[in-house]
Design an enzyme around this catalytic site. Sequence first.
Site, PDB file in Angstrom:
ATOM      1  N   ASN A 147       0.811  -1.221   0.000  1.00  0.00           N
ATOM      2  CA  ASN A 147       0.000   0.000   0.000  1.00  0.00           C
ATOM      3  C   ASN A 147       0.842   1.269   0.000  1.00  0.00           C
ATOM      4  O   ASN A 147       0.409   2.308  -0.487  1.00  0.00           O
ATOM      5  CB  ASN A 147      -0.951   0.006   1.204  1.00  0.00           C
ATOM      6  CG  ASN A 147      -0.274  -0.380   2.490  1.00  0.00           C
ATOM      7  OD1 ASN A 147       0.318  -1.456   2.589  1.00  0.00           O
ATOM      8  ND2 ASN A 147      -0.343   0.480   3.486  1.00  0.00           N
ATOM      9  N   GLN A 175      -4.812  -4.158  -2.030  1.00  0.00           N
ATOM     10  CA  GLN A 175      -4.419  -3.144  -3.015  1.00  0.00           C
ATOM     11  C   GLN A 175      -4.384  -3.692  -4.436  1.00  0.00           C
ATOM     12  O   GLN A 175      -4.292  -2.926  -5.392  1.00  0.00           O
ATOM     13  CB  GLN A 175      -3.052  -2.541  -2.644  1.00  0.00           C
ATOM     14  CG  GLN A 175      -3.047  -1.775  -1.335  1.00  0.00           C
ATOM     15  CD  GLN A 175      -3.807  -0.443  -1.401  1.00  0.00           C
ATOM     16  OE1 GLN A 175      -4.171   0.053  -2.476  1.00  0.00           O
ATOM     17  NE2 GLN A 175      -4.078   0.142  -0.241  1.00  0.00           N
ATOM     18  N   ALA A 195     -13.856  -3.426   0.011  1.00  0.00           N
ATOM     19  CA  ALA A 195     -14.517  -2.695  -1.069  1.00  0.00           C
ATOM     20  C   ALA A 195     -14.010  -1.269  -1.242  1.00  0.00           C
ATOM     21  O   ALA A 195     -13.982  -0.747  -2.357  1.00  0.00           O
ATOM     22  CB  ALA A 195     -16.021  -2.665  -0.794  1.00  0.00           C
ATOM     23  N   HIS A 196     -13.601  -0.633  -0.138  1.00  0.00           N
ATOM     24  CA  HIS A 196     -13.343   0.813  -0.251  1.00  0.00           C
ATOM     25  C   HIS A 196     -12.032   1.160  -0.944  1.00  0.00           C
ATOM     26  O   HIS A 196     -11.723   2.323  -1.147  1.00  0.00           O
ATOM     27  CB  HIS A 196     -13.452   1.493   1.126  1.00  0.00           C
ATOM     28  CG  HIS A 196     -12.295   1.286   2.045  1.00  0.00           C
ATOM     29  ND1 HIS A 196     -11.326   2.233   2.243  1.00  0.00           N
ATOM     30  CD2 HIS A 196     -11.951   0.246   2.833  1.00  0.00           C
ATOM     31  CE1 HIS A 196     -10.438   1.800   3.136  1.00  0.00           C
ATOM     32  NE2 HIS A 196     -10.799   0.600   3.505  1.00  0.00           N
ATOM     33  N   THR A 232     -25.451 -10.167  11.448  1.00  0.00           N
ATOM     34  CA  THR A 232     -26.314 -10.034  10.266  1.00  0.00           C
ATOM     35  C   THR A 232     -25.496  -9.519   9.086  1.00  0.00           C
ATOM     36  O   THR A 232     -24.746  -8.541   9.215  1.00  0.00           O
ATOM     37  CB  THR A 232     -27.464  -9.042  10.576  1.00  0.00           C
ATOM     38  OG1 THR A 232     -28.135  -9.529  11.735  1.00  0.00           O
ATOM     39  CG2 THR A 232     -28.435  -8.934   9.421  1.00  0.00           C
ATOM     40  N   CYS A 349      -2.845   4.660   7.716  1.00  0.00           N
ATOM     41  CA  CYS A 349      -2.685   4.393   9.145  1.00  0.00           C
ATOM     42  C   CYS A 349      -1.383   5.000   9.646  1.00  0.00           C
ATOM     43  O   CYS A 349      -1.342   5.639  10.676  1.00  0.00           O
ATOM     44  CB  CYS A 349      -2.675   2.899   9.408  1.00  0.00           C
ATOM     45  SG  CYS A 349      -4.184   2.129   8.862  1.00  0.00           S
TER      46      CYS A 349
HETATM   47  N1  PLP Z   1      -4.335  -4.175   3.911  1.00  0.00           N
HETATM   48  C1  PLP Z   1      -3.862  -3.214   3.104  1.00  0.00           C
HETATM   49  C2  PLP Z   1      -2.749  -3.532   2.162  1.00  0.00           C
HETATM   50  C3  PLP Z   1      -4.409  -1.924   3.165  1.00  0.00           C
HETATM   51  O1  PLP Z   1      -3.939  -0.963   2.364  1.00  0.00           O
HETATM   52  C4  PLP Z   1      -5.472  -1.664   4.072  1.00  0.00           C
HETATM   53  C5  PLP Z   1      -6.056  -0.298   4.184  1.00  0.00           C
HETATM   54  O2  PLP Z   1      -5.368   0.679   4.331  1.00  0.00           O
HETATM   55  C6  PLP Z   1      -5.935  -2.700   4.885  1.00  0.00           C
HETATM   56  C7  PLP Z   1      -5.347  -3.940   4.777  1.00  0.00           C
HETATM   57  C8  PLP Z   1      -7.053  -2.493   5.868  1.00  0.00           C
HETATM   58  O3  PLP Z   1      -8.284  -2.542   5.209  1.00  0.00           O
HETATM   59  P1  PLP Z   1      -9.679  -2.104   5.905  1.00  0.00           P
HETATM   60  O4  PLP Z   1      -9.727  -0.631   5.824  1.00  0.00           O
HETATM   61  O5  PLP Z   1     -10.731  -2.776   5.057  1.00  0.00           O
HETATM   62  O6  PLP Z   1      -9.694  -2.661   7.271  1.00  0.00           O
END
Ligand code: PLP
Length: 400
Positions: A147, A175, A195-196, A232, A349
């Site tokens: 990421n 990713q 999904a996001h 659910t 993060c």
């Molecule tokens: N794994 C990777 C490589 C990510 O880039 C992210 C989000 O930043 C995640 C996991 C975490 O995903 P989620 O936001 O669905 O918990």
Amino acid sequence: MIYFDHNATTPLLPAARQAWLDAAARFIGNPSSPHRLGARADATLHAAREQLAGFLGCDALDLVWTSGATESSSTVFHHLARGAAADATVWVSAIEHPCVLAAARHHFPNRVRLIPVTRGGVVELDWLRMALKKSRPALVAVMAANNETGVLQPWREVLELCRAAGVPFFCDAVQWIGKLPAHGLGGCDFVSGCAHKFGGPRGTGFLKCPARGQFHPLLLGGPQEEGRRAGTENVPGVLSMLAALAAHVAQSSPAASSRGVLAPWTRPGRRPRPKLARGDARATEKLAKPRATFERKLPAILPGVEILGAGEARLWNTVSVLMPEADCRRRWVVKLDKLGFAVSTGSACASGQEEPSHVLAAMGHTPAEAARVLRFSSGWATTAADWSALAQALRQVHAG
Ligand code: PLP
């Protein structure tokens, strides 16, 4: 505002929004309810599971709907820790997302071995090959694409090594999915996605995991998902996620799209071919073109700049840049924001905290260098003009 932070999250696609609204109006029943409205919601979830299974190349029963990749990762390590010997180890690449690293450390305290990466940010396959000759972990975890840098990982090779050694393999494909063809991902024992990152809603994702054998669920209190995840199910979220995926697959993987993979309610059981089809390669090249032009211009705009993982295969949308001057966060992100560009200092993060990025540290960068890294991540709708405008804005900030 021009958005260059798609690796953090993506705007909801109109098709995904429409699918969510339609599903919320149409599928009002709880999929577990015994009446016809419940059965209708359950049937649509079943069809969605078949659809995603066809896309990944796995059985529909291997899929568990989750709230996203963080929950999926925690589920994997929770499940394994319950069934593993007290001295079992897990081997996790040093550049995994914090949701993988933290879950591994929590469930396997002092029993996590980090798989090293090269200076270019690629997992060291030889290290893994040699290590697997000497011992067997309870799990190997290597992400599909990083990421922070966009560097693609050799997950197919890792899968082969793990298969040969009889070791389960977990691939965080967050990713990768939606940006590159997903053929073969379903062959991994565990796969997470959300999904996001591809135009779907937040708080919706999935975990591919073995359907057979005892499963130790993270969430308790209901029989949903064959007892693997209580709660659910989010029917509108799932349908919206698949609508987003279908839209992006049509763009970044037209070969898969034309085979009917992820066309609405595709025939269950069809499996994608395990090769990158020519149409997909061309589509990916086309998507990567404006970024390549941007990267070529960059040294003239910012002398001394370094593109991380430049010599490696990378996601078509990501540029991670070691800037020539200090204090990225304030100087670059804020100034670019004022000029109308949303960019990032790394992972969503990691950018909120002062700790230097563990990804950049694993690639051999000092904390001072890590503090100078900016990430630009485009989307499917980003144009060559957007990249060009970003280059111009960097020139302007650099000139002071
Ligand atoms: N794994 C990777 C490589 C990510 O880039 C992210 C989000 O930043 C995640 C996991 C975490 O995903 P989620 O936001 O669905 O918990």
